[in-house]
Motif scaffolding. Structure first.
Motif, short mmCIF file in Angstrom:
data_model
loop_
_atom_site.label_atom_id
_atom_site.label_comp_id
_atom_site.label_asym_id
_atom_site.label_seq_id
_atom_site.Cartn_x
_atom_site.Cartn_y
_atom_site.Cartn_z
N GLU A 46 -38.38 25.76 -14.56
CA GLU A 46 -39.15 26.99 -14.37
C GLU A 46 -39.28 27.82 -15.65
OE1 GLU A 46 -37.49 29.25 -11.18
OE2 GLU A 46 -37.81 27.68 -9.69
N MET A 47 -38.25 27.78 -16.49
CA MET A 47 -38.21 28.73 -17.62
C MET A 47 -38.47 28.10 -18.98
SD MET A 47 -35.08 30.97 -16.18
CE MET A 47 -35.08 31.21 -14.42
N ILE A 48 -38.42 26.78 -19.06
CA ILE A 48 -38.71 26.12 -20.33
C ILE A 48 -39.86 25.13 -20.18
CG2 ILE A 48 -37.81 24.58 -22.12
CD1 ILE A 48 -35.07 25.83 -21.72
N ILE A 49 -39.78 24.27 -19.19
CA ILE A 49 -40.77 23.19 -19.08
C ILE A 49 -42.13 23.70 -18.63
CG2 ILE A 49 -41.34 21.04 -17.89
CD1 ILE A 49 -38.32 20.39 -17.91
N GLN A 50 -42.17 24.49 -17.54
CA GLN A 50 -43.47 24.95 -17.04
C GLN A 50 -44.19 25.88 -18.03
OE1 GLN A 50 -42.75 26.45 -13.07
NE2 GLN A 50 -42.23 24.41 -12.29
N PRO A 51 -43.49 26.87 -18.64
CA PRO A 51 -44.18 27.66 -19.68
C PRO A 51 -44.60 26.81 -20.86
CG PRO A 51 -42.18 28.79 -18.92
CD PRO A 51 -42.14 27.41 -18.34
N GLY A 52 -43.80 25.78 -21.15
CA GLY A 52 -44.14 24.88 -22.26
C GLY A 52 -45.38 24.06 -21.98
N ILE A 53 -45.55 23.67 -20.72
CA ILE A 53 -46.76 22.94 -20.33
C ILE A 53 -47.97 23.85 -20.45
CG2 ILE A 53 -47.95 21.90 -18.35
CD1 ILE A 53 -45.22 20.85 -17.41
N ALA A 54 -47.83 25.09 -19.97
CA ALA A 54 -48.93 26.06 -20.05
C ALA A 54 -49.34 26.28 -21.50
CB ALA A 54 -48.53 27.37 -19.40
N LYS A 55 -48.35 26.41 -22.38
CA LYS A 55 -48.66 26.63 -23.80
C LYS A 55 -49.32 25.41 -24.42
CE LYS A 55 -48.29 28.90 -27.76
NZ LYS A 55 -48.61 27.87 -28.74
N ALA A 56 -48.83 24.21 -24.04
CA ALA A 56 -49.40 22.98 -24.59
C ALA A 56 -50.85 22.81 -24.17
CB ALA A 56 -48.57 21.77 -24.15
N ASN A 57 -51.17 23.32 -22.97
CA ASN A 57 -52.54 23.19 -22.46
C ASN A 57 -53.50 24.22 -23.06
OD1 ASN A 57 -51.88 21.03 -20.85
ND2 ASN A 57 -51.49 22.29 -19.02
N LEU A 58 -52.93 25.20 -23.76
CA LEU A 58 -53.79 26.21 -24.38
C LEU A 58 -54.69 25.52 -25.41
CD1 LEU A 58 -54.44 29.22 -24.78
CD2 LEU A 58 -52.72 29.24 -26.58
N GLY A 59 -55.93 25.80 -25.34
CA GLY A 59 -56.84 25.17 -26.29
C GLY A 59 -57.63 24.05 -25.66
N VAL A 60 -57.12 23.56 -24.50
CA VAL A 60 -57.90 22.56 -23.76
C VAL A 60 -59.12 23.26 -23.20
CG1 VAL A 60 -57.89 21.01 -21.78
CG2 VAL A 60 -55.84 21.25 -23.19
N SER A 61 -60.28 22.66 -23.37
CA SER A 61 -61.52 23.30 -22.95
C SER A 61 -61.54 23.50 -21.45
CB SER A 61 -62.72 22.43 -23.38
OG SER A 61 -63.90 23.02 -22.93
N ARG A 62 -61.63 24.76 -21.02
CA ARG A 62 -61.69 25.06 -19.60
C ARG A 62 -62.72 26.16 -19.38
NH1 ARG A 62 -56.08 26.76 -17.37
NH2 ARG A 62 -57.47 27.38 -15.69
N GLU A 63 -63.52 25.98 -18.36
CA GLU A 63 -64.54 26.98 -18.07
C GLU A 63 -64.01 28.07 -17.13
OE1 GLU A 63 -67.85 24.91 -16.52
OE2 GLU A 63 -68.27 23.81 -18.38
N ASP A 64 -62.85 27.78 -16.49
CA ASP A 64 -62.39 28.71 -15.47
C ASP A 64 -61.24 29.60 -15.96
OD1 ASP A 64 -60.63 26.62 -15.73
OD2 ASP A 64 -60.05 26.57 -13.60
N VAL A 65 -61.10 29.74 -17.28
CA VAL A 65 -60.04 30.59 -17.81
C VAL A 65 -60.35 32.05 -17.48
CG1 VAL A 65 -58.90 31.44 -19.88
CG2 VAL A 65 -59.42 29.02 -19.66
#
Length: 399
Positions: free
Chosen positions: A76-95
């Motif tokens: 909850e405190m390292i892996i999930q925020p880390g996944i969210a950060k890693a996904n930053l920059g992935v092209s998404r229209e629904d941000v």
């Protein structure tokens, strides 16, 4: 191994072999020092710090529950925020604005992430220099956290967060030392951090495990978060558990250390909260208690320190806040903690240990001037902790 040592081990094994551990008997044994053999110290500390219950039949289920809970904290405190950060920059229209890192809302997920980075940088700086006179914390652990180091995982680890951030750690230092220098002459910091460089992927050093423990603690306790000096409390606990000769316990040193550290901090956390300094549970009251105890036991020495205007803040702040962890070498700190954890009023005994440290150098203090005495108190000259503990016990028995 001497006959006396074998006899002490047998005494511990007898008490720990009962279906329900007799706490009073265990405390008596532990007070005089716990043998390292067979993982006895690790087991005793877990009982004395209220991590393991006295009923042995409950140990297995409790340990599984707590270790699973710690794994959940990591997710909850390292892996999930880390996944969210890693996904930053992935092209998404629904941000949405809520998902955006530039969201100005102080309660936004990204604002929390960036604040966490500030705390992480301070922890990182402190754990990298933990016991620099020992190689242990720079060595790789035999049991790296597979949840974090799995090569299939593509998320931002704490290691990557530290490497990538550009925040200056100096801007986030939260130091509880006041007029007292928390660093000790006993500890020397290398000129270069080269010997603290991170290990290759797939490996992690013991200091990285300690970093993770402190980060999780800070996340779960936002009221206090992380304060400099907590690294000196968790260090001896982790070292003791990570060197357990029993590999089944050693494998879970990280989770077990986390919960024992949390329980210990529940007892001493007021020392780290500045707003409580002048309350009856705060550090100022405890420092003054050292002097009032000294006045009761050795009024001549007390008056000398008062005359020279040597305030307890100048030395006892560090002694009390860090449980003497910076005044002695790590094996000696661990021996002192055997007695501290074993005493039913453990922190009353800590005051007596501090008082004993003063009375054992009374002749030098009575003869010395302010400068010489400050040097003595900030770089304590006696290394024989058995002598100090014996004196503290004498002071306790003379009440």
């Amino acid at each position: 191994m001497s006959r006396l040592h074998r006899s002490r081990i047998a005494d511990f094994q007898e008490v720990l072999g009962e279906p329900t551990v007799a706490l009073a008997k265990l405390r008596d044994l532990c007070f005089s020092g716990i043998p390292f053999d067979g993982g006895l110290r690790c087991l005793c500390w877990k009982i004395l710090l209220n991590y393991l219950p006295l009923e042995k039949a409950l140990w297995s289920s409790l340990l599984k529950k707590q270790r699973d809970l710690y794994s959940q904290f990591l997710k909850e405190m390292i892996i999930q925020p880390g996944i969210a950060k890693a996904n930053l920059g992935v092209s998404r229209e629904d941000v949405t604005l809520e998902d955006h890192p530039l969201n100005p809302n102080p309660d936004s997920r990204w604002n929390t992430y960036f604040k966490d980075n500030e705390v992480l940088l301070q922890i990182d700086k402190d754990v990298r220099r933990l016991y620099p006179d020992m190689a242990f914390f720079q060595r790789p652990t035999d049991y790296p956290c597979l949840l974090i180091l799995d090569p299939q995982n593509e998320f931002e680890t704490l290691r990557k967060r530290v490497e990538q951030t550009t925040l200056k750690s100096q801007t986030v230092a939260r130091n509880r030392s006041g007029v007292t220098n928390v660093s000790s002459p006993l500890k020397t910091t290398p000129n270069s951090l080269s010997e603290y460089e991170v290990l290759p992927n797939g490996c992690e050093a013991h200091w990285e495990v300690v970093e993770r423990i402190l980060f999780i603690y800070a996340k779960l306790n936002p009221g206090i978060a992380y304060v400099q000096g907590m690294n000196e409390i968790v260090g001896p606990l982790y070292y003791t558990f990570a060197t357990d000769p029993n590999s089944e316990w050693k494998e879970h040193a990280e989770a077990d250390t986390f919960f024992c550290f949390t329980n210990l901090m529940a007892e001493i956390r007021d020392n780290f909260i500045k707003s409580l300094d002048d309350s009856q549970c705060g550090i100022t009251y405890k420092m003054e208690k050292v002097y009032s105890t000294l006045k009761e036991k050795d009024v001549e020495l007390y008056l000398k320190l008062q005359e020279q205007n040597i305030k307890p803040q100048f030395f006892a702040f560090r002694w009390l806040t860090l449980l003497l962890s910076q005044e002695f070498l790590l094996p000696d700190v661990i021996r002192i903690w055997d007695s501290l954890f074993a005493d039913e009023k453990r922190f009353d005994f800590l005051l007596l240990v501090c008082c004993a440290m003063l009375t054992l150098i009374r002749d030098q203090l009575l003869e010395g001037d302010f400068t010489l005495n400050m040097r003595l108190l900030q770089d304590y000259p006696i290394s024989d902790v058995h002598l100090i503990l014996k004196k503290a016990k004498e002071l306790q028995d003379s009440k």
